[in-house]
Design an enzyme around this catalytic site. Structure first.
Site, PDB file in Angstrom:
ATOM      1  N   ASP A  18      56.451 130.734  70.540  1.00  0.00           N
ATOM      2  CA  ASP A  18      57.830 130.499  70.977  1.00  0.00           C
ATOM      3  C   ASP A  18      58.215 131.488  72.078  1.00  0.00           C
ATOM      4  O   ASP A  18      57.739 132.622  72.090  1.00  0.00           O
ATOM      5  CB  ASP A  18      58.763 130.658  69.765  1.00  0.00           C
ATOM      6  CG  ASP A  18      60.144 130.068  70.017  1.00  0.00           C
ATOM      7  OD1 ASP A  18      60.340 129.404  71.049  1.00  0.00           O
ATOM      8  OD2 ASP A  18      61.028 130.294  69.170  1.00  0.00           O
ATOM      9  N   ASN A  20      58.486 130.593  75.657  1.00  0.00           N
ATOM     10  CA  ASN A  20      58.069 130.295  77.038  1.00  0.00           C
ATOM     11  C   ASN A  20      59.279 130.144  77.960  1.00  0.00           C
ATOM     12  O   ASN A  20      59.291 130.640  79.092  1.00  0.00           O
ATOM     13  CB  ASN A  20      57.275 128.987  77.099  1.00  0.00           C
ATOM     14  CG  ASN A  20      55.968 129.056  76.339  1.00  0.00           C
ATOM     15  OD1 ASN A  20      55.517 130.132  75.978  1.00  0.00           O
ATOM     16  ND2 ASN A  20      55.354 127.906  76.106  1.00  0.00           N
ATOM     17  N   ARG A  22      62.392 131.304  77.588  1.00  0.00           N
ATOM     18  CA  ARG A  22      63.106 132.575  77.824  1.00  0.00           C
ATOM     19  C   ARG A  22      62.316 133.494  78.743  1.00  0.00           C
ATOM     20  O   ARG A  22      62.870 134.210  79.568  1.00  0.00           O
ATOM     21  CB  ARG A  22      63.403 133.270  76.479  1.00  0.00           C
ATOM     22  CG  ARG A  22      64.691 132.780  75.845  1.00  0.00           C
ATOM     23  CD  ARG A  22      64.743 133.105  74.388  1.00  0.00           C
ATOM     24  NE  ARG A  22      63.834 132.239  73.636  1.00  0.00           N
ATOM     25  CZ  ARG A  22      63.452 132.471  72.398  1.00  0.00           C
ATOM     26  NH1 ARG A  22      63.867 133.553  71.759  1.00  0.00           N
ATOM     27  NH2 ARG A  22      62.649 131.626  71.786  1.00  0.00           N
ATOM     28  N   ASN A  66      59.852 118.015  69.514  1.00  0.00           N
ATOM     29  CA  ASN A  66      59.824 118.353  70.946  1.00  0.00           C
ATOM     30  C   ASN A  66      60.056 117.148  71.857  1.00  0.00           C
ATOM     31  O   ASN A  66      60.338 117.305  73.049  1.00  0.00           O
ATOM     32  CB  ASN A  66      58.511 119.051  71.333  1.00  0.00           C
ATOM     33  CG  ASN A  66      58.427 120.503  70.871  1.00  0.00           C
ATOM     34  OD1 ASN A  66      57.341 121.031  70.661  1.00  0.00           O
ATOM     35  ND2 ASN A  66      59.575 121.158  70.706  1.00  0.00           N
ATOM     36  N   ARG A 177      55.261 134.129  64.140  1.00  0.00           N
ATOM     37  CA  ARG A 177      56.130 133.468  65.114  1.00  0.00           C
ATOM     38  C   ARG A 177      56.529 134.502  66.158  1.00  0.00           C
ATOM     39  O   ARG A 177      56.940 135.613  65.820  1.00  0.00           O
ATOM     40  CB  ARG A 177      57.378 132.876  64.457  1.00  0.00           C
ATOM     41  CG  ARG A 177      58.249 132.154  65.493  1.00  0.00           C
ATOM     42  CD  ARG A 177      59.400 131.396  64.894  1.00  0.00           C
ATOM     43  NE  ARG A 177      60.027 130.564  65.925  1.00  0.00           N
ATOM     44  CZ  ARG A 177      60.557 129.366  65.720  1.00  0.00           C
ATOM     45  NH1 ARG A 177      60.527 128.831  64.521  1.00  0.00           N
ATOM     46  NH2 ARG A 177      61.105 128.692  66.706  1.00  0.00           N
TER      47      ARG A 177
HETATM   48  C1  FPP Z   1      58.054 127.249  72.850  1.00  0.00           C
HETATM   49  O1  FPP Z   1      58.686 127.776  73.964  1.00  0.00           O
HETATM   50  C2  FPP Z   1      56.823 126.613  73.177  1.00  0.00           C
HETATM   51  C3  FPP Z   1      56.598 125.263  73.152  1.00  0.00           C
HETATM   52  C4  FPP Z   1      57.604 124.243  72.821  1.00  0.00           C
HETATM   53  C5  FPP Z   1      55.313 124.698  73.432  1.00  0.00           C
HETATM   54  C6  FPP Z   1      54.127 125.606  73.271  1.00  0.00           C
HETATM   55  C7  FPP Z   1      53.187 125.159  74.279  1.00  0.00           C
HETATM   56  C8  FPP Z   1      52.367 125.939  74.995  1.00  0.00           C
HETATM   57  C9  FPP Z   1      52.147 127.372  74.794  1.00  0.00           C
HETATM   58  C10 FPP Z   1      51.611 125.309  76.087  1.00  0.00           C
HETATM   59  C11 FPP Z   1      50.773 124.134  75.694  1.00  0.00           C
HETATM   60  C12 FPP Z   1      49.719 124.490  74.729  1.00  0.00           C
HETATM   61  C13 FPP Z   1      48.420 124.180  74.844  1.00  0.00           C
HETATM   62  C14 FPP Z   1      47.489 124.463  73.691  1.00  0.00           C
HETATM   63  C15 FPP Z   1      47.859 123.564  76.062  1.00  0.00           C
HETATM   64  P1  FPP Z   1      60.158 127.299  74.256  1.00  0.00           P
HETATM   65  O2  FPP Z   1      60.115 126.382  75.416  1.00  0.00           O
HETATM   66  O3  FPP Z   1      60.776 126.746  73.014  1.00  0.00           O
HETATM   67  O4  FPP Z   1      60.805 128.666  74.634  1.00  0.00           O
HETATM   68  P2  FPP Z   1      62.343 129.051  74.512  1.00  0.00           P
HETATM   69  O5  FPP Z   1      62.701 128.966  73.042  1.00  0.00           O
HETATM   70  O6  FPP Z   1      62.366 130.444  75.034  1.00  0.00           O
HETATM   71  O7  FPP Z   1      63.114 128.088  75.365  1.00  0.00           O
END
Ligand code: FPP
Length: 229
Positions: A18, A20, A22, A66, A177
């Protein structure tokens, strides 16, 4: 390094990746860049897998919830998945990484399903498992498993567990997490029954193999009682 019977050594770790979005926002970058850097964190971790001694690492890559994100973001995530499998599959094979997919992945785009089927076949003899949760929801997994158990005529903990997507994986030892959020978000609900939990503030793109090593060392020091004393 402990023996296979050493309870202090983790066999199976799962991660809710979790933060990405932010990570990108903090830098004034598009969310897509955060996801790209998230994939790089996945790659680093998979490359470090052999040294961890883990039998299985399970990553929450795309939840059944998602789909509620914008169409652009869903497309970005699916394209990252396509690129990741294409670019990293030879490395998985060379490093004896066995790919496994959990969740309702068969309902993803047909080209992704075909790529994943090929990747599963090519890595079938790997030693360490990388399980990727795609279109995954824990409640749905339990409901599907319970329905199959019921169809077989006997609903018990064992018959349900035998029908879960994770039925062939070691018990979950540790669930991590990232990004400071403290909730399970429908991930591995059944499997987490006796797992240790670790919530770290690090945003996923900043997660390094050293963080996993640290988590495994912390795990080794925890006393697990499974409800006993
Ligand atoms: C959460 O960050 C992450 C995700 C919803 C997806 C995770 C995916 C990856 C790391 C990339 C794809 C994976 C592979 C194996 C190719 P968020 O967007 O919810 O972050 P936030 O809560 O900060 O907005």
């Amino acid at each position: 390094m402990g023996s296979a019977l050493d309870q202090s050594r983790a066999r199976h770790v799962a991660i809710i990746m979790d933060g990405n979005g932010r990570w990108a926002k903090k830098r004034g970058l598009p969310r897509a860049v955060g996801h790209q850097r998230g994939v790089e964190a996945v790659r680093r971790l998979v490359r470090s897998l052999e040294g961890t001694g883990l039998e299985c690492l399970t990553l929450y890559a795309f939840s059944s919830e998602n789909w509620k994100r914008s169409e652009d973001e869903v497309d970005d995530l699916m394209n990252l998945m396509r690129r990741f499998i294409k670019s990293d599959l030879p490395e998985f094979v060379a490093n004896n990484v066995k790919l496994k997919i959990i969740g309702d992945w068969q309902s993803l785009a047909p080209d992704i399903v075909a790529m994943l089927e090929d990747a599963l076949a090519q890595t079938a003899n790997g030693r360490q498992t990388l399980a990727v949760a795609l279109n995954y929801g824990g409640q749905h997994e339990i409901a599907r498993a319970a329905a199959k158990a019921a169809a077989s005529g006997e609903v018990t903990i064992e018959t349900i567990a035998a029908q879960l997507d994770t039925h062939d994986l070691p018990p979950l030892d540790l669930l991590i997490r990232t990004s400071g959020e403290i909730r399970l978000s429908n991930f591995l609900l059944w499997q987490a029954a006796y797992a240790e939990m670790l919530f770290v503030d690090t945003l996923w793109p900043d997660f390094e193999p050293a963080h996993l090593t640290q988590a495994l060392n912390d795990f080794a020091r925890r006393e697990r009682r499974y409800g006993g004393r």
